[in-house]
Enzyme design. Sequence first.
Site: not given
Ligand code: GLY
Length: 341
Positions: A121, A143, A185, A222, A232, A236, A240, A243, A247, A259
Amino acid sequence: MKLKVEERLIIHLDLEKDSYDIVIERGALANAKDYLDLDRKVLVVTDDGVPKEYAETITSQCKEPVPVTIPQGEGSKNFENYKMLLSKMLEASFTRKDCVVAVGGGVIGDLSGFAAACYMRGIDFYNVPTTLLSQVDSSIGGKTAIDLDGVKNIVGAFYQPKKVLIDPDTLNTLDQRQLSAGLAEAVKMSLTSDAELFERIKNSNDLSADLGEIIKGSLLIKKSVVEQDPKEQGLRKILNFGHTIGHGIEAFYDGKYLHGECVAMGMLPMCSEDVRKELQPVLEKYHLPVSCDAGREELLPFILHDKKMNQSTISVIFVPSIGQYEIREITSEELEQYIPQ
Ligand code: GLY
Protein backbone atom coordinates in the site's frame (compact mmCIF):
# COMPACT_ATOMS: atom_id res chain seq x y z
CA MET A 1 27.17 19.19 -24.06
CA LYS A 2 28.32 20.82 -20.82
CA LEU A 3 25.44 22.59 -19.19
CA LYS A 4 25.85 25.88 -17.43
CA VAL A 5 23.67 25.70 -14.33
CA GLU A 6 23.77 27.08 -10.82
CA GLU A 7 25.90 25.03 -8.42
CA ARG A 8 22.85 23.68 -6.64
CA LEU A 9 19.21 24.60 -6.62
CA ILE A 10 16.53 23.18 -4.35
CA ILE A 11 12.89 23.73 -5.23
CA HIS A 12 10.43 22.79 -2.49
CA LEU A 13 7.09 21.39 -3.60
CA ASP A 14 4.59 22.26 -0.89
CA LEU A 15 1.92 19.57 -0.70
CA GLU A 16 1.39 19.46 3.07
CA LYS A 17 2.18 15.92 4.28
CA ASP A 18 3.26 14.94 0.75
CA SER A 19 5.76 17.82 0.37
CA TYR A 20 9.22 17.15 -1.03
CA ASP A 21 12.34 18.76 -2.44
CA ILE A 22 13.51 18.75 -6.03
CA VAL A 23 17.31 18.92 -5.88
CA ILE A 24 19.11 20.08 -9.02
CA GLU A 25 22.85 19.68 -8.83
CA ARG A 26 25.53 18.84 -11.38
CA GLY A 27 27.14 15.56 -10.41
CA ALA A 28 24.35 14.80 -7.91
CA LEU A 29 24.22 11.11 -8.88
CA ALA A 30 27.55 10.51 -7.20
CA ASN A 31 26.27 12.14 -4.01
CA ALA A 32 22.83 10.52 -4.06
CA LYS A 33 23.14 9.12 -0.54
CA ASP A 34 23.48 12.67 0.80
CA TYR A 35 19.92 13.30 -0.38
CA LEU A 36 18.19 9.91 -0.45
CA ASP A 37 17.96 7.39 2.37
CA LEU A 38 19.65 4.42 0.69
CA ASP A 39 20.58 2.68 3.93
CA ARG A 40 18.00 -0.10 3.39
CA LYS A 41 16.68 -2.40 0.64
CA VAL A 42 16.43 -0.39 -2.55
CA LEU A 43 14.83 -1.48 -5.82
CA VAL A 44 16.86 0.45 -8.44
CA VAL A 45 14.94 0.48 -11.73
CA THR A 46 16.41 1.59 -15.05
CA ASP A 47 16.18 0.71 -18.75
CA ASP A 48 18.68 -0.48 -21.33
CA GLY A 49 18.66 2.89 -23.12
CA VAL A 50 20.02 4.67 -20.04
CA PRO A 51 23.84 4.58 -19.68
CA LYS A 52 24.31 1.76 -17.18
CA GLU A 53 26.74 3.70 -15.04
CA TYR A 54 23.89 5.98 -13.85
CA ALA A 55 21.99 3.17 -12.10
CA GLU A 56 25.31 1.60 -11.00
CA THR A 57 26.30 4.88 -9.35
CA ILE A 58 23.09 4.74 -7.32
CA THR A 59 23.35 0.99 -6.64
CA SER A 60 26.89 1.37 -5.29
CA GLN A 61 25.56 3.73 -2.60
CA CYS A 62 22.73 1.44 -1.42
CA LYS A 63 23.03 -0.86 1.59
CA GLU A 64 21.00 -3.66 -0.06
CA PRO A 65 20.41 -2.87 -3.73
CA VAL A 66 18.10 -4.89 -5.97
CA PRO A 67 18.88 -3.64 -9.50
CA VAL A 68 16.42 -4.17 -12.37
CA THR A 69 16.85 -3.20 -16.03
CA ILE A 70 13.90 -3.31 -18.41
CA PRO A 71 13.80 -2.70 -22.19
CA GLN A 72 13.68 0.94 -23.27
CA GLY A 73 10.44 2.41 -24.63
CA GLU A 74 6.78 3.07 -23.92
CA GLY A 75 6.00 -0.63 -24.58
CA SER A 76 7.67 -1.44 -21.23
CA LYS A 77 5.05 0.50 -19.26
CA ASN A 78 2.95 -2.61 -19.06
CA PHE A 79 1.29 -4.93 -16.57
CA GLU A 80 3.98 -7.63 -16.91
CA ASN A 81 6.79 -5.27 -15.88
CA TYR A 82 4.67 -3.82 -13.10
CA LYS A 83 4.08 -7.34 -11.74
CA MET A 84 7.75 -8.21 -12.21
CA LEU A 85 8.82 -5.22 -10.04
CA LEU A 86 6.37 -6.22 -7.32
CA SER A 87 7.61 -9.84 -7.46
CA LYS A 88 11.24 -8.67 -7.17
CA MET A 89 10.38 -6.77 -4.01
CA LEU A 90 8.45 -9.68 -2.58
CA GLU A 91 11.26 -12.17 -3.37
CA ALA A 92 13.76 -9.86 -1.65
CA SER A 93 11.40 -9.55 1.36
CA PHE A 94 10.96 -5.78 1.04
CA THR A 95 9.01 -4.26 3.94
CA ARG A 96 7.27 -0.90 4.29
CA LYS A 97 10.60 0.56 5.43
CA ASP A 98 12.31 -0.14 2.07
CA CYS A 99 12.18 1.94 -1.10
CA VAL A 100 12.23 2.22 -4.88
CA VAL A 101 14.50 4.48 -6.96
CA ALA A 102 13.73 5.21 -10.63
CA VAL A 103 16.78 6.07 -12.75
CA GLY A 104 15.76 7.03 -16.28
CA GLY A 105 13.05 8.84 -18.23
CA GLY A 106 9.28 9.07 -17.97
CA VAL A 107 8.59 5.39 -18.64
CA ILE A 108 10.83 4.27 -15.77
CA GLY A 109 9.46 6.94 -13.42
CA ASP A 110 5.82 6.13 -14.18
CA LEU A 111 6.24 2.35 -13.92
CA SER A 112 8.44 2.29 -10.80
CA GLY A 113 6.38 4.96 -9.08
CA PHE A 114 3.23 2.90 -9.60
CA ALA A 115 4.92 -0.23 -8.23
CA ALA A 116 6.10 1.79 -5.18
CA ALA A 117 2.57 3.17 -4.72
CA CYS A 118 1.07 -0.33 -4.60
CA TYR A 119 3.64 -2.50 -2.81
CA MET A 120 2.37 -2.91 0.76
CA ARG A 121 0.00 0.00 0.00
CA GLY A 122 2.90 2.35 -0.63
CA ILE A 123 6.62 2.49 0.13
CA ASP A 124 9.08 5.37 -0.33
CA PHE A 125 9.80 6.34 -3.91
CA TYR A 126 12.66 8.50 -5.22
CA ASN A 127 12.81 9.77 -8.77
CA VAL A 128 16.20 10.33 -10.43
CA PRO A 129 15.24 11.56 -13.91
CA THR A 130 17.97 11.37 -16.58
CA THR A 131 16.16 12.75 -19.65
CA LEU A 132 15.19 16.35 -20.29
CA LEU A 133 11.52 15.38 -20.56
CA SER A 134 11.50 13.74 -17.16
CA GLN A 135 13.63 16.47 -15.59
CA VAL A 136 11.29 19.29 -16.65
CA ASP A 137 7.98 17.49 -16.32
CA SER A 138 7.19 13.84 -15.68
CA SER A 139 9.33 13.26 -12.56
CA ILE A 140 7.46 16.00 -10.69
CA GLY A 141 3.92 15.90 -9.41
CA GLY A 142 3.27 12.27 -8.54
CA LYS A 143 1.63 10.94 -11.68
CA THR A 144 2.44 7.23 -11.90
CA ALA A 145 0.89 4.77 -14.32
CA ILE A 146 1.09 1.92 -16.78
CA ASP A 147 -0.64 1.52 -20.15
CA LEU A 148 -3.30 -1.11 -20.80
CA ASP A 149 -4.79 -2.42 -24.07
CA GLY A 150 -3.19 0.39 -26.07
CA VAL A 151 -4.51 3.14 -23.78
CA LYS A 152 -1.78 5.25 -22.27
CA ASN A 153 -1.64 5.83 -18.49
CA ILE A 154 -5.06 4.26 -17.96
CA VAL A 155 -4.07 2.41 -14.75
CA GLY A 156 -2.18 4.43 -12.17
CA ALA A 157 -2.11 6.50 -9.01
CA PHE A 158 -1.19 9.93 -7.79
CA TYR A 159 1.76 9.05 -5.59
CA GLN A 160 4.31 11.73 -4.76
CA PRO A 161 8.01 10.85 -4.61
CA LYS A 162 9.89 11.49 -1.37
CA LYS A 163 12.51 13.40 -3.34
CA VAL A 164 13.47 14.18 -6.94
CA LEU A 165 17.20 14.28 -7.67
CA ILE A 166 18.12 15.97 -10.94
CA ASP A 167 21.69 15.70 -12.20
CA PRO A 168 21.89 17.90 -15.33
CA ASP A 169 25.17 16.18 -16.27
CA THR A 170 23.10 13.16 -17.35
CA LEU A 171 21.87 15.27 -20.27
CA ASN A 172 25.40 15.17 -21.70
CA THR A 173 24.73 11.64 -22.97
CA LEU A 174 21.25 12.35 -24.31
CA ASP A 175 20.94 12.37 -28.12
CA GLN A 176 19.63 15.44 -29.94
CA ARG A 177 16.27 13.82 -30.70
CA GLN A 178 15.58 13.04 -27.02
CA LEU A 179 16.73 16.51 -26.01
CA SER A 180 14.34 18.14 -28.49
CA ALA A 181 11.48 15.89 -27.34
CA GLY A 182 12.08 17.09 -23.77
CA LEU A 183 12.25 20.68 -24.93
CA ALA A 184 8.74 20.26 -26.39
CA GLU A 185 7.38 19.87 -22.83
CA ALA A 186 9.22 23.03 -21.73
CA VAL A 187 7.73 24.86 -24.74
CA LYS A 188 4.33 23.50 -23.69
CA MET A 189 4.63 24.99 -20.20
CA SER A 190 5.96 28.31 -21.48
CA LEU A 191 3.06 28.69 -23.93
CA THR A 192 0.36 28.41 -21.28
CA SER A 193 2.16 30.13 -18.43
CA ASP A 194 5.36 32.09 -19.14
CA ALA A 195 5.87 34.22 -22.25
CA GLU A 196 9.41 35.11 -21.11
CA LEU A 197 10.41 31.45 -20.98
CA PHE A 198 9.01 30.99 -24.49
CA GLU A 199 11.16 33.91 -25.70
CA ARG A 200 14.23 32.38 -24.08
CA ILE A 201 13.65 29.08 -25.86
CA LYS A 202 12.81 30.83 -29.11
CA ASN A 203 15.89 33.08 -29.08
CA SER A 204 18.44 30.65 -27.69
CA ASN A 205 21.66 30.57 -29.68
CA ASP A 206 23.38 28.22 -27.29
CA LEU A 207 21.11 25.61 -25.71
CA SER A 208 23.86 24.38 -23.38
CA ALA A 209 24.07 27.88 -21.90
CA ASP A 210 20.31 28.33 -21.63
CA LEU A 211 19.13 24.87 -20.63
CA GLY A 212 19.76 25.41 -16.89
CA GLU A 213 17.37 28.39 -16.91
CA ILE A 214 14.89 26.51 -19.11
CA ILE A 215 14.80 23.58 -16.65
CA LYS A 216 14.43 25.97 -13.72
CA GLY A 217 11.65 27.97 -15.43
CA SER A 218 9.74 24.81 -16.34
CA LEU A 219 10.05 23.39 -12.82
CA LEU A 220 8.76 26.61 -11.27
CA ILE A 221 5.67 26.44 -13.50
CA LYS A 222 5.15 22.78 -12.67
CA LYS A 223 5.58 23.49 -8.93
CA SER A 224 3.01 26.26 -8.96
CA VAL A 225 0.46 24.24 -10.95
CA VAL A 226 0.84 21.01 -8.93
CA GLU A 227 0.71 22.86 -5.59
CA GLN A 228 -2.60 24.45 -6.58
CA ASP A 229 -4.14 21.32 -8.08
CA PRO A 230 -2.25 18.10 -7.23
CA LYS A 231 -4.99 15.74 -8.49
CA GLU A 232 -5.91 17.47 -11.74
CA GLN A 233 -9.34 18.71 -10.76
CA GLY A 234 -8.91 21.87 -12.84
CA LEU A 235 -5.76 23.95 -13.31
CA ARG A 236 -3.40 20.96 -13.73
CA LYS A 237 -5.19 20.20 -16.99
CA ILE A 238 -3.05 22.95 -18.56
CA LEU A 239 -0.10 20.54 -18.36
CA ASN A 240 -2.02 18.39 -20.85
CA PHE A 241 -1.82 21.13 -23.47
CA GLY A 242 -1.01 19.44 -26.78
CA HIS A 243 -1.58 15.99 -25.29
CA THR A 244 -5.12 15.22 -26.53
CA ILE A 245 -4.17 15.16 -30.20
CA GLY A 246 -0.56 14.24 -29.24
CA HIS A 247 -1.61 11.04 -27.45
CA GLY A 248 -3.75 10.11 -30.46
CA ILE A 249 -0.75 10.51 -32.79
CA GLU A 250 1.44 8.55 -30.35
CA ALA A 251 -1.05 5.65 -30.20
CA PHE A 252 -1.71 5.64 -33.96
CA TYR A 253 2.00 5.48 -34.85
CA ASP A 254 2.78 3.09 -31.96
CA GLY A 255 6.42 3.95 -31.31
CA LYS A 256 7.42 5.86 -34.46
CA TYR A 257 7.37 9.21 -32.66
CA LEU A 258 8.66 10.09 -29.19
CA HIS A 259 6.14 11.44 -26.68
CA GLY A 260 7.55 14.99 -26.85
CA GLU A 261 7.41 14.92 -30.67
CA CYS A 262 3.71 14.02 -30.48
CA VAL A 263 3.13 16.86 -28.02
CA ALA A 264 4.83 19.24 -30.48
CA MET A 265 2.44 18.17 -33.27
CA GLY A 266 -0.51 18.17 -30.86
CA MET A 267 0.05 21.77 -29.68
CA LEU A 268 -0.15 23.48 -33.06
CA PRO A 269 -3.88 22.88 -33.73
CA MET A 270 -4.73 24.07 -30.21
CA CYS A 271 -3.33 27.59 -30.66
CA SER A 272 -4.68 30.77 -32.23
CA GLU A 273 -3.38 31.58 -35.72
CA ASP A 274 -0.99 34.21 -34.29
CA VAL A 275 0.50 31.81 -31.73
CA ARG A 276 0.83 29.06 -34.35
CA LYS A 277 2.85 31.44 -36.54
CA GLU A 278 5.27 31.98 -33.66
CA LEU A 279 5.32 28.38 -32.46
CA GLN A 280 5.93 26.49 -35.69
CA PRO A 281 9.38 28.02 -36.43
CA VAL A 282 10.44 27.35 -32.83
CA LEU A 283 9.51 23.67 -33.14
CA GLU A 284 11.32 23.51 -36.49
CA LYS A 285 14.39 25.19 -35.01
CA TYR A 286 14.67 22.25 -32.60
CA HIS A 287 13.94 19.68 -35.34
CA LEU A 288 10.57 18.73 -33.89
CA PRO A 289 7.90 17.44 -36.29
CA VAL A 290 5.05 19.85 -37.00
CA SER A 291 2.73 17.52 -38.91
CA CYS A 292 2.20 13.84 -39.69
CA ASP A 293 0.71 11.93 -42.61
CA ALA A 294 -2.30 10.59 -40.69
CA GLY A 295 -5.42 12.68 -41.07
CA ARG A 296 -8.52 13.33 -39.00
CA GLU A 297 -10.31 10.08 -39.89
CA GLU A 298 -7.37 7.91 -38.86
CA LEU A 299 -6.45 9.81 -35.71
CA LEU A 300 -9.90 10.41 -34.23
CA PRO A 301 -10.54 6.87 -32.88
CA PHE A 302 -7.15 6.97 -31.13
CA ILE A 303 -7.79 10.43 -29.72
CA LEU A 304 -11.20 9.45 -28.37
CA HIS A 305 -9.69 6.46 -26.62
CA ASP A 306 -7.67 8.88 -24.57
CA LYS A 307 -8.61 8.68 -20.89
CA LYS A 308 -9.53 12.37 -20.81
CA MET A 309 -12.68 11.66 -22.86
CA ASN A 310 -15.39 12.13 -20.27
CA GLN A 311 -18.80 10.91 -21.48
CA SER A 312 -20.05 13.55 -23.88
CA THR A 313 -17.36 16.23 -23.48
CA ILE A 314 -13.61 16.54 -23.24
CA SER A 315 -11.44 19.25 -21.66
CA VAL A 316 -8.88 20.68 -24.04
CA ILE A 317 -6.41 23.48 -23.49
CA PHE A 318 -6.30 26.28 -26.03
CA VAL A 319 -3.61 28.99 -26.16
CA PRO A 320 -5.06 32.27 -27.48
CA SER A 321 -1.85 34.26 -26.87
CA ILE A 322 1.56 33.28 -25.54
CA GLY A 323 1.55 32.82 -21.76
CA GLN A 324 -2.27 32.46 -21.57
CA TYR A 325 -4.65 29.55 -21.75
CA GLU A 326 -8.32 28.64 -21.95
CA ILE A 327 -9.76 25.35 -20.66
CA ARG A 328 -12.48 24.47 -23.19
CA GLU A 329 -15.14 21.81 -22.60
CA ILE A 330 -15.99 20.50 -26.04
CA THR A 331 -17.88 17.60 -27.60
CA SER A 332 -16.17 14.95 -29.72
CA GLU A 333 -17.79 16.56 -32.81
CA GLU A 334 -16.21 19.90 -31.88
CA LEU A 335 -12.88 18.20 -31.23
CA GLU A 336 -12.90 16.88 -34.79
CA GLN A 337 -12.74 20.45 -36.07
CA TYR A 338 -9.38 20.99 -34.32
CA ILE A 339 -7.71 17.99 -35.96
CA PRO A 340 -6.03 18.81 -39.27
CA GLN A 341 -7.63 17.00 -42.26
N1 GLY B 1 2.76 15.76 -17.26
C1 GLY B 1 1.51 16.31 -16.95
C2 GLY B 1 1.24 16.38 -15.49
O1 GLY B 1 2.13 16.11 -14.67
O2 GLY B 1 0.16 16.72 -15.10
